[in-house]
Scaffold this active site. Structure first.
Site, PDB file in Angstrom:
ATOM      1  N   HIS A 125       2.744  -2.065   3.682  1.00 13.55           N
ATOM      2  CA  HIS A 125       2.243  -3.032   2.705  1.00 13.55           C
ATOM      3  C   HIS A 125       1.610  -4.214   3.445  1.00 13.55           C
ATOM      4  O   HIS A 125       2.087  -4.618   4.510  1.00 13.55           O
ATOM      5  CB  HIS A 125       3.366  -3.525   1.783  1.00 13.55           C
ATOM      6  CG  HIS A 125       2.847  -4.378   0.669  1.00 13.55           C
ATOM      7  ND1 HIS A 125       2.629  -5.721   0.827  1.00 13.55           N
ATOM      8  CD2 HIS A 125       2.455  -4.067  -0.594  1.00 13.55           C
ATOM      9  CE1 HIS A 125       2.131  -6.211  -0.315  1.00 13.55           C
ATOM     10  NE2 HIS A 125       2.015  -5.219  -1.188  1.00 13.55           N
TER      11      HIS A 125
ATOM     12  N   GLU B  21      -5.121  -1.243  -0.944  1.00 13.97           N
ATOM     13  CA  GLU B  21      -4.920  -2.620  -1.380  1.00 13.97           C
ATOM     14  C   GLU B  21      -5.626  -3.569  -0.412  1.00 13.97           C
ATOM     15  O   GLU B  21      -5.057  -3.951   0.612  1.00 13.97           O
ATOM     16  CB  GLU B  21      -3.423  -2.956  -1.395  1.00 13.97           C
ATOM     17  CG  GLU B  21      -2.606  -2.085  -2.307  1.00 13.97           C
ATOM     18  CD  GLU B  21      -1.292  -2.770  -2.680  1.00 13.97           C
ATOM     19  OE1 GLU B  21      -1.146  -3.138  -3.842  1.00 13.97           O
ATOM     20  OE2 GLU B  21      -0.450  -2.954  -1.803  1.00 13.97           O
TER      21      GLU B  21
HETATM   22  P1  PGA Z   1      -0.660  -8.232  -7.119  1.00 16.13           P
HETATM   23  O1  PGA Z   1       0.160  -7.467  -5.977  1.00 16.13           O
HETATM   24  O2  PGA Z   1      -0.981  -7.233  -8.221  1.00 16.13           O
HETATM   25  O3  PGA Z   1       0.261  -9.303  -7.591  1.00 16.13           O
HETATM   26  O4  PGA Z   1      -1.910  -8.766  -6.503  1.00 16.13           O
HETATM   27  C1  PGA Z   1      -0.265  -6.210  -5.534  1.00 16.13           C
HETATM   28  C2  PGA Z   1       0.607  -5.699  -4.411  1.00 16.13           C
HETATM   29  O5  PGA Z   1       0.932  -6.429  -3.475  1.00 16.13           O
HETATM   30  O6  PGA Z   1       0.960  -4.512  -4.421  1.00 16.13           O
END
Ligand code: PGA
Length: 265
Positions: free
Chosen positions: A98, A170
């Site tokens: 992550h 992401e």
């Molecule tokens: P967010 O987080 O939707 O609050 O931007 C996404 C994540 O870190 O998986």
């Protein structure tokens, strides 16, 4: 193989044990009320809530995951949690890489590789998060950054693990309160790149690896994102932490996914 749409949330360092239990119980009801829609749902709570979480809901309805894991089964790793310990809890997913682990807690690519490998060897579903930084995007090396993260994480991992592999794209600049959600066309382009890289590594079977989008997903942008050809699910942070609101988001996205499926046929 018909693909199931995926929805998931990472609770990060939010929600106490009690709050997690309440949230999961509500979300389980929400999921059951959306019975007509074929989708898979998972939640990744904090470590301290995992034991209670695994006992308060049916994991056939909502799967549970851990936010991180040590690669070793046991040893001198103060503060770490091993795959054996997570197995004991009966959870099925382990997330690695992550953005907050890479950039705030400094997990290296080598460590992420070891974690992914250990998760797969222990029979977990491994959710790998990848994403370029704002600087990498600016320098037009986003695709190279994604390829590097994927190739280092899956180095030396055989195609037989494909059914256990999931990826979340992401972009670092899109995550959290200061994040700017990625445009749907941009996200789709990066998903295509990720899928191409996975095919290079694992062969054609890699098309069965779901790639989810995450980073400031909300009720407004979920439909545009899910209409994109290469987006197989949504990994939601803040907009998922209220069970009812998450349910509305899922329902909306699922409806639009049906439209997409009809078009793709
Ligand atoms: P967010 O987080 O939707 O609050 O931007 C996404 C994540 O870190 O998986």
């Amino acid at each position: 193989m018909a693909k199931k749409l995926l929805f998931g949330t990472n609770l990060k360092m939010y929600k106490t044990v009690e709050e997690t239990v309440q949230y999961l119980k509500k979300l389980e009801l929400v999921k059951r009320s959306l019975n007509d829609f074929a989708f898979e749902l998972f939640v990744i709570p904090s470590y301290t809530a995992l034991y209670s979480a695994s006992r308060c809901i049916d994991q056939n309805v909502i799967s549970l995951g851990a936010q991180n894991m040590c690669w070793a089964d046991e040893g001198q790793f103060t503060g770490e949690i091993s795959p054996v310990m997570l197995k004991e809890l009966g959870i099925s997913i382990v997330m690695s890489g992550h953005s907050e682990r890479r950039h705030i807690l400094h997990d290296t690519e080598d460590e992420i590789h070891k974690k992914v490998k250990a998760a797969l060897n222990h029979g977990f579903t491994s959710l790998l998060c990848v994403g370029e930084t704002a600087g990498e995007k600016e320098c037009r090396i986003a695709k190279e950054a994604l390829r590097r993260q994927i190739k280092t994480a899956y180095y030396d991992i055989g195609w037989e693990f494909i059914p256990q592999i999931r990826v979340a794209y992401e972009p670092v600049w899109s995550i959290g309160v200061n994040g700017i959600p990625a445009g749907e066309a941009y996200a789709n382009e990066m998903h295509y790149e990720i899928k191409s890289c996975l095919t290079e590594l694992f062969g054609n079977e890699a098309e069965n690896i779901p790639v989810m989008y995450g980073g400031s997903v909300n009720i407004e942008n979920c439909e545009k994102l899910i209409l994109q050809q290469y987006i197989d699910g949504l990994f939601v942070g803040r907009s998922a932490w209220d069970a009812k609101k998450f349910g509305k988001l899922i329902q909306k996205a699922t409806n639009f996914y049906r439209i997409r499926e009809k078009k793709e046929k």
